[in-house]
Design an enzyme around this catalytic site. Structure first.
Site, mmCIF file in Angstrom:
data_model
loop_
_atom_site.group_PDB
_atom_site.id
_atom_site.type_symbol
_atom_site.label_atom_id
_atom_site.label_comp_id
_atom_site.label_asym_id
_atom_site.label_seq_id
_atom_site.Cartn_x
_atom_site.Cartn_y
_atom_site.Cartn_z
ATOM 1 C CD GLU A 198 -11.883 9.480 -14.118
ATOM 2 O OE1 GLU A 198 -12.618 10.038 -13.283
ATOM 3 O OE2 GLU A 198 -11.285 8.413 -13.897
ATOM 4 C CG ASN B 58 -5.854 9.084 -18.150
ATOM 5 O OD1 ASN B 58 -5.421 8.174 -18.855
ATOM 6 N ND2 ASN B 58 -6.125 8.925 -16.863
ATOM 7 C CG HIS C 249 -9.405 1.082 -14.117
ATOM 8 N ND1 HIS C 249 -8.296 0.806 -13.351
ATOM 9 C CD2 HIS C 249 -9.428 2.430 -14.256
ATOM 10 C CE1 HIS C 249 -7.684 1.944 -13.034
ATOM 11 N NE2 HIS C 249 -8.355 2.942 -13.581
ATOM 12 C CD GLU D 221 -5.921 5.842 -14.096
ATOM 13 O OE1 GLU D 221 -6.837 5.298 -13.455
ATOM 14 O OE2 GLU D 221 -5.871 7.061 -14.314
ATOM 15 C CG ASP E 101 -7.000 -2.078 -12.164
ATOM 16 O OD1 ASP E 101 -7.794 -1.840 -13.096
ATOM 17 O OD2 ASP E 101 -7.121 -1.571 -11.030
HETATM 18 C C1 XIL Z 1 -7.655 6.052 -7.460
HETATM 19 C C2 XIL Z 1 -6.558 5.639 -6.504
HETATM 20 O O1 XIL Z 1 -6.000 4.434 -6.959
HETATM 21 C C3 XIL Z 1 -7.103 5.498 -5.111
HETATM 22 O O2 XIL Z 1 -6.038 5.284 -4.188
HETATM 23 C C4 XIL Z 1 -7.886 6.730 -4.703
HETATM 24 O O3 XIL Z 1 -8.493 6.503 -3.446
HETATM 25 C C5 XIL Z 1 -8.928 7.060 -5.731
HETATM 26 O O4 XIL Z 1 -8.316 7.204 -6.997
HETATM 27 N N1 XIL Z 1 -9.152 6.888 -12.246
HETATM 28 C C6 XIL Z 1 -8.054 7.646 -12.031
HETATM 29 C C7 XIL Z 1 -7.197 7.382 -10.844
HETATM 30 O O5 XIL Z 1 -7.693 8.470 -12.876
HETATM 31 O O6 XIL Z 1 -6.617 8.555 -10.343
HETATM 32 C C8 XIL Z 1 -7.968 6.701 -9.753
HETATM 33 O O7 XIL Z 1 -7.060 6.356 -8.712
HETATM 34 C C9 XIL Z 1 -8.674 5.485 -10.300
HETATM 35 C C10 XIL Z 1 -9.644 5.857 -11.370
#
Ligand code: XIL
Length: 452
Positions: free
Chosen positions: A163, A204, A240, A269, A271
């Protein structure tokens, strides 16, 4: 016997490769039964990919959580345990134990492990922000070396930098950016390559899932790294999604343009908020996009049951909060070429269904170094069953520590399980499942079933 010993989850991953050998060995019936993989990991493996989940060490004590993870997935990303604030909370004091809980189990099952993440502005230990440039440079190098060195040779891919860009394509003004300047990303990747030459090194990010100012900036960076020989192997797309941020129409094209730069792409990641068929079809689009891009090496969903999602209110995952498989689960499994409706474990004619009113039981055991999970399937014969008792005899040294969906008489030796309220009634030819988890060696149990 050949057929029975092969009828395990692991075998299903091999089924396509093994079909010819099975036919040659005479087990033609099996080869002809369209025996699709019945788990996400096995189905993905048959497509040359991993299918992972973000896992939290704090939930591993919940039997259904661990059981779902190890049964369904062949990959893992520790959800928070490798982040800087957890893993190096004080300068040069490394806390590997929470992540090790996950990686130890993952390694005993030959899972693909993603390391997440080394250099990120968030979940950063407080002490890092106060450092001057010289100390920050040293601390970043020491952090990468310390963390990657701990799992050297064990991690498939690392999110080296996470990020680092804003939505408009400029650099995020993190402490690393402000004190070390534009070169910090390159420095991080060069350090990471030396720390573990066998790990794939990824950049990422989120909101880079379609072509936009942010993904264009990442694209330009990767192109530049490739042209100058800066080590980078992969780009992770967090993916996401929800109604405000849907799967972009050019999702696959965007993955492909990165792949064309000569890097792997991974969905890191995933979802997707929602429910029912809408959620399912969105998941299908993402899986199909990955399958269509040969350099898309795997998909990781950001959690297992909805209740533990970081966005739980959006119910964005494949399993509901009771570990029930959602329509999205079935859609993903089908898109991967698997099927949630595998042939029964002991099909006729080698094991005919029991007579009216009787039941049969089979056990599938997932065994790892010092523990096991058993999944028992109870199948009614030609008549209705209204209650059942399954008896198994555990090997010496095996102890059941927890179970689900059945009452249990003891924890060692000969153990009886009886139905609970909701799964006593089994219609003719139908099945119900229950399970247990334990320590020691729990494989090679032969169950018997009595209908009551
Ligand atoms: C999130 C986790 O899922 C949570 O449990 C935590 O409180 C915050 O981080 N981007 C990322 C992940 O790269 O590491 C993040 O994970 C979600 C967004």
């Amino acid at each position: 016997m050949v057929i029975r010993s092969l009828r395990s989850t692991a075998r299903k991953a091999l089924v396509f490769a093994a079909a010819g050998a099975l036919a040659a060995s005479g087990a033609v019936a099996l080869a002809g039964t369209a025996d699709a993989a019945s788990t996400l990991g096995a189905a993905a493996a048959a497509r040359g990919r991993y299918f992972g989940a973000a896992v939290s060490s704090g939930h591993l004590g919940e039997a259904q959580y661990t059981n779902t993870w190890v049964t369904e997935f062949n990959g893992v990303t520790p959800e928070n345990e490798m982040k800087w604030d957890t893993i190096e909370p004080n300068r040069n004091q490394f806390n590997f134990a929470p992540a090790d809980q996950i990686t130890t189990q993952a390694r005993s099952r030959s899972m693909t492990i993603r390391g997440h993440t080394l250099v990120w502005h968030s979940q950063l230990a407080g002490w890092v922000s106060g450092l001057d440039a010289t100390n920050l440079q040293t601390a970043m190098t020491n952090h990468i070396n310390g963390v990657m060195g701990h799992w050297k040779g064990q991690i498939y891919a690392w999110d080296v930098v996470n990020e680092a860009f804003e939505e408009n394509g400029t650099r995020r003004q993190s402490v690393f950016q402000q004190k070390l300047g534009n070169g910090y990303i390159e420095q991080a990747f060069r350090t990471a390559r030396a720390a573990d030459p066998n790990a794939k090194l990824c950049y990422n990010d989120y909101n880079t899932d379609g072509q936009n100012a942010k993904s264009n900036a990442v694209f330009a960076m990767v192109q530049d790294f490739k042209s100058r020989g800066v080590p980078i192997d992969c780009v992770g797309f967090q993916s996401h999604f929800n109604s405000a941020s849907p799967v972009p129409s050019d999702y696959q094209a965007n993955l492909q343009r990165f792949a064309n730069l000569g890097v792997d792409v991974q969905i890191t990641e995933l979802d997707i908020e929602g429910s029912g068929t809408t959620q399912a079809s969105n998941y299908t689009r993402v899986v199909n996009a990955c399958l269509a891009v040969s350099r898309c090496t795997g998909i990781t969903v950001w959690g297992i049951p909805d209740k533990y999602s970081w966005r739980a209110s959006g119910t964005p995952l494949l399993f509901d909060s009771n570990y029930g498989k959602k329509p999205a689960y079935t859609a993903v499994l089908n898109a991967l070429g698997g099927s949630s409706d595998p042939p029964p474990d002991n099909p006729p004619p080698d094991n005919p269904p029991p007579a009216g009113g009787a039941c049969a039981a089979t056990v599938t055991t997932n065994q790892w170094q010092d523990g096991f999970v058993g999944t028992v399937r109870v199948t009614a014969g030609t008549g209705q069953v209204n209650g059942w008792t399954v008896t198994i005899t555990l090997p010496a040294g095996a102890t059941i520590t927890s179970g689900w969906n059945a009452n249990r008489s003891g924890n060692t030796g000969t153990v009886q399980f009886t139905n609970v309220g909701f799964n006593g009634a089994v219609a003719p030819g139908q099945s119900v499942e229950f399970g247990y988890q334990g320590t020691g060696t729990g494989s090679d149990v032969t169950p018997s079933c009595a209908a009551s």
